[in-house]
Design an enzyme around this catalytic site. Structure first.
Site, mmCIF file in Angstrom:
data_model
loop_
_atom_site.group_PDB
_atom_site.id
_atom_site.type_symbol
_atom_site.label_atom_id
_atom_site.label_comp_id
_atom_site.label_asym_id
_atom_site.label_seq_id
_atom_site.Cartn_x
_atom_site.Cartn_y
_atom_site.Cartn_z
ATOM 1 N N GLY A 15 0.787 -1.240 0.000
ATOM 2 C CA GLY A 15 0.000 0.000 0.000
ATOM 3 C C GLY A 15 0.808 1.274 0.000
ATOM 4 O O GLY A 15 0.297 2.334 0.357
ATOM 5 N N ILE A 95 -6.362 -10.396 -11.917
ATOM 6 C CA ILE A 95 -6.896 -10.007 -13.231
ATOM 7 C C ILE A 95 -8.371 -9.670 -13.074
ATOM 8 O O ILE A 95 -9.111 -10.377 -12.375
ATOM 9 C CB ILE A 95 -6.651 -11.140 -14.248
ATOM 10 C CG1 ILE A 95 -5.157 -11.202 -14.563
ATOM 11 C CG2 ILE A 95 -7.475 -10.921 -15.518
ATOM 12 C CD1 ILE A 95 -4.746 -12.327 -15.459
ATOM 13 N N ASN A 110 -4.011 2.348 -13.854
ATOM 14 C CA ASN A 110 -3.143 1.404 -13.160
ATOM 15 C C ASN A 110 -1.722 1.947 -13.165
ATOM 16 O O ASN A 110 -1.310 2.583 -14.133
ATOM 17 C CB ASN A 110 -3.167 0.055 -13.905
ATOM 18 C CG ASN A 110 -2.277 -0.995 -13.276
ATOM 19 O OD1 ASN A 110 -2.309 -1.200 -12.060
ATOM 20 N ND2 ASN A 110 -1.484 -1.669 -14.085
ATOM 21 N N HIS A 112 2.081 0.717 -13.279
ATOM 22 C CA HIS A 112 2.818 -0.495 -13.640
ATOM 23 C C HIS A 112 4.318 -0.187 -13.628
ATOM 24 O O HIS A 112 4.746 0.810 -14.227
ATOM 25 C CB HIS A 112 2.394 -0.963 -15.040
ATOM 26 C CG HIS A 112 3.118 -2.191 -15.479
ATOM 27 N ND1 HIS A 112 2.772 -3.454 -15.023
ATOM 28 C CD2 HIS A 112 4.180 -2.363 -16.294
ATOM 29 C CE1 HIS A 112 3.599 -4.336 -15.554
ATOM 30 N NE2 HIS A 112 4.459 -3.705 -16.320
ATOM 31 N N SER A 139 4.930 3.354 -15.423
ATOM 32 C CA SER A 139 3.918 3.943 -16.303
ATOM 33 C C SER A 139 2.576 3.969 -15.591
ATOM 34 O O SER A 139 2.227 3.021 -14.883
ATOM 35 C CB SER A 139 3.749 3.084 -17.570
ATOM 36 O OG SER A 139 4.977 2.879 -18.235
ATOM 37 N N ASP A 148 -2.150 -4.684 -19.053
ATOM 38 C CA ASP A 148 -1.140 -3.608 -19.089
ATOM 39 C C ASP A 148 -1.029 -2.965 -20.480
ATOM 40 O O ASP A 148 0.069 -2.601 -20.922
ATOM 41 C CB ASP A 148 0.237 -4.140 -18.656
ATOM 42 C CG ASP A 148 0.225 -4.668 -17.231
ATOM 43 O OD1 ASP A 148 -0.567 -4.157 -16.418
ATOM 44 O OD2 ASP A 148 0.991 -5.594 -16.941
#
Ligand code: GRF
Length: 224
Positions: A15, A95, A110, A112, A139, A148
């Site tokens: 987190g 997923i 998201n 990544h 990213s 992704d």
């Protein structure tokens, strides 16, 4: 003044990205509120952080659900109940099925840990080293059903140093990831950056290339 952006955070791990968002909000750098934290891992650090901060927190372990769709449906109903403007996946390691993604299309991003389109999936730091990359990074992208693969909104780059290990690279990248996430969500909260799954826009114009984070934590570029 516009209402603060309502963010739902999805996380499965420690987190630290959630903490970075909370720190950005507390410091007045992010006109947003974390409306809730959601997880597939009841014992994860992100849920503990959320509870300590007295934020709405819901963790549903997948076992006990008949299918991925059933788990998604239960968790994302909880997400919907906090009426988020934006869903931030910050280390959500499960997923997400197409029905849940379609429900929130264009409202989910998201973070990544690679310079997408390089190294989608897992073990990105080891893979960057194995590939001989001289540069690595993180990213923030719009989430679409392919893993992704949605439009990349913003990136941060770090050099790969001789002797780097996956752990060393990950540790050096992490604080930059945090700055990237806060800056990117900040642009969304300011109404400057949209998260459309087909054509994100910056200040009304289609984003021509991912924004790049500078050393001071500001984002630049993105225009043709
Ligand atoms: C980060 O490295 C993020 O890029 C990846 O998972 C990690 C989550 O870390 N998707 P944390 O749980 O936010 O500390």
């Amino acid at each position: 003044m516009a209402a603060p952006l309502r963010i739902a955070v999805l996380a499965s791990g420690r987190g630290s990205n959630l903490q970075a968002l909370l720190d950005g909000i507390a410091a007045g750098r992010l006109p947003a509120v974390v409306a809730g934290v959601f997880s597939d891992k009841p014992a994860c650090g992100a849920i503990a952080l959320a509870r300590a901060a007295a934020l709405p927190a819901v963790a549903l372990a997948p076992r006990g659900f008949a299918s991925r769709e059933a788990h998604d449906e239960a968790l994302f109903s909880e997400v919907a109940s906090v009426q988020p403007d934006l869903i931030v996946c910050a280390g959500y390691l499960r997923i997400i099925g197409a029905p849940a993604l379609q429900r929130f299309e264009g409202r989910m991003i998201n973070i990544h840990p690679s310079l997408l389109p390089r190294h989608p999936g897992l073990d990105t730091h080891a893979r960057a080293l194995a590939a001989g990359d001289t540069e690595h990074g993180a990213s923030v992208h719009v989430v679409i059903p392919a893993l992704d693969a949605g439009p990349v909104l913003a990136q941060v780059r770090i050099p790969v140093r001789p002797g780097d290990t996956p752990d060393a690279l990950a540790a050096r990248l992490l604080p930059r990831e945090h700055a990237l996430l806060v800056a990117t969500v900040g642009l969304v909260a300011a109404g400057r950056l949209t998260t459309d799954a087909r054509m994100p826009r910056l200040d009304g114009a289609p984003l021509a290339a991912p924004l790049q984070l500078d050393a001071d934590g500001a984002l630049h570029g993105g225009r043709a």
